[in-house]
Design a protein around this motif. Structure first.
Motif, mmCIF file in Angstrom:
data_model
loop_
_atom_site.group_PDB
_atom_site.id
_atom_site.type_symbol
_atom_site.label_atom_id
_atom_site.label_comp_id
_atom_site.label_asym_id
_atom_site.label_seq_id
_atom_site.Cartn_x
_atom_site.Cartn_y
_atom_site.Cartn_z
ATOM 1 N N ARG A 54 -36.399 47.293 -22.558
ATOM 2 C CA ARG A 54 -35.619 47.473 -23.766
ATOM 3 C C ARG A 54 -36.486 47.097 -24.953
ATOM 4 N NH1 ARG A 54 -30.586 45.098 -24.528
ATOM 5 N NH2 ARG A 54 -31.260 43.113 -23.734
ATOM 6 N N ASN A 56 -37.529 44.708 -26.381
ATOM 7 C CA ASN A 56 -38.426 43.575 -26.468
ATOM 8 C C ASN A 56 -39.853 43.928 -26.184
ATOM 9 O OD1 ASN A 56 -36.399 41.856 -27.069
ATOM 10 N ND2 ASN A 56 -35.904 41.446 -24.960
ATOM 11 N N PHE A 421 -41.224 37.922 -23.457
ATOM 12 C CA PHE A 421 -40.143 37.312 -24.208
ATOM 13 C C PHE A 421 -39.513 36.248 -23.338
ATOM 14 C CE2 PHE A 421 -37.862 36.905 -27.876
ATOM 15 C CZ PHE A 421 -36.503 36.951 -27.679
ATOM 16 N N VAL A 423 -37.823 32.377 -23.291
ATOM 17 C CA VAL A 423 -37.240 31.267 -24.034
ATOM 18 C C VAL A 423 -37.159 30.073 -23.103
ATOM 19 C CG1 VAL A 423 -35.217 30.470 -25.295
ATOM 20 C CG2 VAL A 423 -35.897 32.860 -25.417
ATOM 21 N N GLU A 438 -35.253 31.098 -19.966
ATOM 22 C CA GLU A 438 -34.562 32.383 -19.924
ATOM 23 C C GLU A 438 -35.579 33.504 -20.069
ATOM 24 O OE1 GLU A 438 -31.481 32.822 -22.787
ATOM 25 O OE2 GLU A 438 -30.722 34.652 -21.878
ATOM 26 N N GLU A 440 -36.229 37.817 -19.357
ATOM 27 C CA GLU A 440 -35.652 39.109 -19.028
ATOM 28 C C GLU A 440 -36.488 39.762 -17.952
ATOM 29 O OE1 GLU A 440 -33.705 42.297 -22.007
ATOM 30 O OE2 GLU A 440 -35.880 42.257 -21.976
ATOM 31 N N THR A 451 -31.722 33.142 -16.160
ATOM 32 C CA THR A 451 -31.853 31.806 -16.726
ATOM 33 C C THR A 451 -32.067 30.850 -15.571
ATOM 34 O OG1 THR A 451 -30.373 32.372 -18.542
ATOM 35 C CG2 THR A 451 -30.782 30.040 -18.148
ATOM 36 N N PHE A 472 -29.469 31.710 -12.723
ATOM 37 C CA PHE A 472 -28.311 32.441 -13.216
ATOM 38 C C PHE A 472 -28.765 33.839 -13.582
ATOM 39 C CE2 PHE A 472 -24.262 33.179 -14.859
ATOM 40 C CZ PHE A 472 -24.319 33.650 -16.158
ATOM 41 N N ARG A 474 -27.732 37.726 -14.816
ATOM 42 C CA ARG A 474 -26.699 38.558 -15.418
ATOM 43 C C ARG A 474 -27.331 39.838 -15.927
ATOM 44 N NH1 ARG A 474 -27.823 34.408 -19.109
ATOM 45 N NH2 ARG A 474 -28.697 35.204 -21.028
ATOM 46 N N ASP A 475 -26.459 40.766 -16.222
ATOM 47 C CA ASP A 475 -26.926 42.013 -16.799
ATOM 48 C C ASP A 475 -27.414 41.774 -18.217
ATOM 49 O OD1 ASP A 475 -24.762 44.499 -15.312
ATOM 50 O OD2 ASP A 475 -26.877 44.063 -15.013
ATOM 51 N N ALA A 476 -28.387 42.551 -18.581
ATOM 52 C CA ALA A 476 -28.850 42.431 -19.955
ATOM 53 C C ALA A 476 -28.840 43.766 -20.664
ATOM 54 C CB ALA A 476 -30.258 41.844 -19.995
#
Lengths: 524, 127
Positions: A54, A56, A421, A423, A438, A440, A451, A472, A474-476
C-alpha cells in the motif's frame, strides 16, 4: 508439564489479589528507571515490488531518511564508483559455480533479474565460486531474490547467495565508521548472528537472529520432546544451547566461508541480514556503570564512555519471512510463552455462511469464509481471551516452550514484512527489554498489520532471549476495514459509529505530539 | 471464571477497570500506577504517578470510549502479567481509530499495579 511448572511457580509467588487498590499504592524500587525509545520512521524497503504494498512503499529513488533527520539521496552510481555510504552494511555475494562464467556476462545476467542496480565491488573468483561485494541491505536483499531466477546457456541454474560481510579490504581502510567495529557478524549455513562487541552488563544489545552451531542437530533436539515434527521442515543445524563466544565465532566464520556452499546440493536460499539502523540506543559498559538500571541522559553524565547501540528487530522478521522459521528457535527462552490473537471472528454475520455452527474458534471450518479465509490460519491459533471461552483451548493456545512456539510459528501463513514502516516502543529496565512493535506485512496476498509485544532478557553478552511474545494480527487493507466487523456496543450507548475515514492522520496528529525522530543520542 | 488461570482473571479485571476509569474519570488513572511506572503514549514517555496523572488529565478530549476487540494475558517469569489489548476508540466526535495497548502488571503488597503501559494508535484502520 512445563505449563504446570510455570503456572505453579507463578501462583506461589504472588497472591491473587484481584483488584488493584487505589488506596494501597506503594512505590516500587526507586532505582528502576528505564529508558525508552520509540520509533516511527521510514526506511528504504527491501526492494519489494511496489504492486504488493500500500501507500507506505517508498520507491528506491526517494530519499532515505535516517534517524538524525537528515536526508541523503540514495544515488545510484555507475559501476566502478563507490556506492552511497549511508548504510555502511556490506554483503558478500557468492555464485557457487561462478568460476565457469566470465565476469561481465555473469554480472549482466544477475543485473537483468535484479530489481535494483548494483555496483559490484572486488569481483573475484575463489575456488569454484565467483564473489563480489555490495553495500546496502536493500540491494543485497534484491540480489538475494535473483536466486533461482537465472540460468546459464546450458539451462543450468545459476545460484546467488548473499551473506553479511565486513567491508572488502579495499574499502575497509577508507571506512572510519564505528559500526564496523561494533558489529560482528557470524554466518552459518543459513542463519546469522548479529553481535556487538563491547557490550557488557545487563542491558540489551540486540535482538533476534542467533548464532547456530552447525554441528548440532535440531532434529535430535526436537525428538527429545517427543513431538510430532512432520510439519516442521528441517532447518539445518541448530545449537539449542547458548550462543558462541566471540572468539569462537571469529574462528568459525572463516572456516564456514570457505566450506560453503559448493558441496551441498540442497542449499537453501539464505540471507537475511539486519541492517543496523542509524538510530542507536545507549548501553553501558557494566564495568563502568554504577547501576545498570539507570539509563538516560542523567546517567550518561556519570559515565565517561557510553557506547551507543541499537536494538534491531529486523532480523527476527527476516527469518520469519524466510519461509523457514526454525531459525527463530534460538531467539526464544526454553520456557517462553507465546500466543496469538486476531480480531477476526467467524461469527461475524457479515461473514457467516449458512449452516455454520458457532461453536468455538478452532473447530470452525474456515473454508466457508472465502473472503476471509486468509485470516483463518491465524484465527485457528488465536487466543483472543475476549472471545475464547473454552478453558482447555485457552491453555492449549498459550504456547509455552520454544519448540511449541516455533512449531506454532511455522504453521502460520507465510509473510513478508515491510520493514520500511516500523513503529516500535521499547523500554529497558533491570536488564529486561519490553517492546511493542507494529509492522505491516503481506500474508497470503492480503496486507496485514502485525503488532508484536514481547519481553526479552539477555542470556549472554551477545544474545537475547524472548520470554514472552504476543502477536496480534489484523487486516490492514482499507477496503476490508470499512465496518466489516461489528463494533461492540460500549458501556455507554452510542448512536451510530461513523465509518473509518481518511481523517485518521489528522487525528493522529492531535494525539501525538512528536512522532518518530525524538530519540536520545548519546555519543561515545 | 473458575477455570481461568489467575493471571487471566487479574488481567481481565484490570483491563475492565482501566477502561472504565478512563471513561468515567481519567484524572484518577494515576492511582493504578506507581512512581516507578512508565507510560509510553504514542511514543511519548511519562514516568511516575504524577506525570501520568497529569498527562491523562491534559488530553484534549472530553470523553473517550474504548471498545476492546481482543485481549490476551500471559504470565511472565518474574510473576508479573503482561496484558495486551487491541480495539477501537472514539474520542468525542472524532472518527473511530484502532489502538493497541500493552500493560505490565505487578503485584506489590497484595495490590496489582501497572508498571508499564504502552499505547499506540493503530498504524492502519482496522475492524
Amino acid at each position: 508439564s512445563i505449563y504446570r511448572r510455570r503456572y505453579n511457580n507463578w501462583s506461589e509467588q504472588v497472591s491473587s489479589g484481584i483488584c488493584p487498590s487505589p488506596h494501597q499504592q506503594q512505590d516500587g524500587d526507586p532505582a528502576t528507571n528505564g529508558t525508552h525509545m520509540s520509533t516511527r520512521v521510514r526506511y528504504t524497503p527491501y526492494a519489494i515490488p511496489p504492486c504488493h504494498w500500500r501507500g507506505n512503499f517508498q520507491k528506491q529513488d526517494q530519499v532515505q531518511a535516517n534517524m538524525e533527520g537528515e536526508q541523503k539521496p540514495p544515488e545510484r552510481k555507475m559501476k566502478g564508483e563507490r556506492q552511497d555510504e549511508t548504510s555502511g552494511s556490506w554483503f558478500k555475494i557468492i555464485i557457487p559455480f561462478g568460476i565457469k562464467y566470465e565476469e561481465t556476462w555473469l554480472l549482466n545476467l544477475i543485473q537483468g533479474q535484479c530489481s535494483v542496480p548494483f555496483t559490484p565491488v572486488e569481483f573475484h573468483y575463489e575456488k569454484m565460486q565467483a564473489q563480489f561485494f555490495v553495500e546496502n541491505a536493500s540491494i543485497a536483499f534484491a540480489l538475494k531474490s535473483v536466486n533461482g531466477k537465472i540460468w546459464d546457456e546450458n539451462n543450468e541454474t545459476v545460484s546467488v547467495f548473499v551473506y553479511p560481510s565486513d567491508a572488502p579490504h579495499s574499502v575497509q581502510k577508507e571506512l572510519m565508521s564505528e559500526k564496523v567495529e561494533q558489529t560482528k557478524v557470524m554466518q552459518t549455513q543459513d542463519y546469522l548472528l548479529i553481535a556487538s562487541s563491547g557490550l557488557l552488563g545487563d542491558l540489551i544489545t540486540h535482538d533476534i537472529a542467533m548464532v547456530l552451531n552447525p554441528r548440532n542437530s535440531m532434529a535430535a533436539s526436537l525428538q527429545t520432546h517427543g513431538k510430532n515434527i512432520s510439519k516442521v521442515k528441517s532447518a539445518g543445524e541448530l545449537d539449542k544451547s547458548k550462543s558462541l563466544q566471540p572468539e569462537e565465532m571469529s574462528a568459525n566464520r572463516s572456516s564456514l566461508c570457505t566450506a560453503f556452499p559448493d558441496k551441498s546440493t540442497n542449499i537453501r536460499s539464505v540471507v537475511h541480514y539486519v541492517t543496523p539502523w542509524d538510530s542507536e540506543l545507549c548501553l553501558m559498559d557494566s564495568q563502568e556503570s554504577p547501576s545498570p538500571t539507570s539509563i538516560g541522559i542523567a546517567a550518561h553524565k556519570k559515565l565517561p564512555t557510553c557506547k551507543v547501540r541499537r536494538v534491531d528487530q529486523a532480523g527476527y522478521y527476516l527469518i520469519y519471512d524466510s519461509g523457514d522459521r526454525q531459525g527463530l528457535l534460538s531467539a526464544y527462552h526454553d520456557e517462553a510463552c507465546f500466543s496469538l490473537t486476531t480480531p477476526f471472528n467467524p461469527k461475524d454475520p457479515a461473514l457467516a455462511a449458512p449452516g455454520n455452527t458457532h461453536t468455538g474458534q478452532t473447530t470452525t471450518s474456515c473454508s466457508l469464509f472465502s473472503p476471509r479465509s486468509s485470516l483463518c490460519e491465524y484465527f485457528k491459533e488465536s487466543r483472543n481471551l475476549k472471545k475464547l471461552k473454552d478453558p482447555s483451548l485457552r491453555v492449549q493456545l498459550l504456547k509455552q516452550t520454544k519448540c511449541d512456539i516455533v512449531r506454532s510459528l511455522c504453521v502460520l501463513p507465510k509473510t513478508q514484512h515491510d520493514l520500511s514502516f516500523f513503529v516500535v516502543d521499547m523500554w529497558f529496565q533491570t536488564g529486561v527489554l519490553l517492546c511493542v512493535a507494529e509492522v505491516e506485512g503481506m500474508s497470503q496476498d492480503s496486507v496485514r498489520a502485525f503488532t508484536r509485544t514481547f519481553i526479552a532478557t539477555p542470556v549472554s553478552n551477545y544474545s537475547l532471549c524472548i520470554v514472552n511474545d504476543e502477536l496480534f494480527v489484523r487486516d490492514a487493507s482499507p477496503k476490508e476495514t470499512q465496518s466489516t466487523f461489528s463494533i461492540p456496543v460500549p458501556t455507554h450507548s452510542c448512536s451510530s459509529w461513523p465509518t473509518l475515514c481518511q481523517k485518521q492522520q489528522e487525528v493522529v496528529q492531535t494525539f501525538s505530539t512528536q512522532s518518530g525522530m525524538n530519540l536520545q543520542w548519546l555519543q561515545k | 471464571m473458575g477455570d481461568k488461570p489467575v493471571w487471566e482473571q487479574i488481567g481481565s479485571t484490570f483491563i475492565q477497570h482501566y477502561y472504565q476509569l478512563f471513561y468515567n474519570d481519567r484524572t484518577q488513572l494515576g492511582a493504578i500506577y506507581i512512581d516507578a511506572s512508565c507510560v509510553m503514549w504514542e511514543g511519548q514517555q511519562f514516568q511516575g504517578k504524577a506525570a501520568i496523572g497529569e498527562k491523562s488529565s491534559s488530553l484534549l478530549f472530553q470523553k473517550i470510549q474504548h471498545s476492546i476487540t481482543a485481549q490476551d494475558h500471559q504470565p511472565t517469569p518474574d510473576s508479573c502479567i503482561i496484558s495486551m489489548v487491541a480495539g477501537q476508540l472514539k474520542a468525542d466526535e472524532d472518527p473511530i481509530m484502532g489502538f493497541h495497548q500493552m500493560f505490565l502488571l505487578k503485584n506489590i503488597n497484595d495490590a496489582w499495579v501497572c508498571t508499564n503501559d504502552m499505547f499506540r494508535l493503530a498504524l492502519h484502520n482496522f475492524g
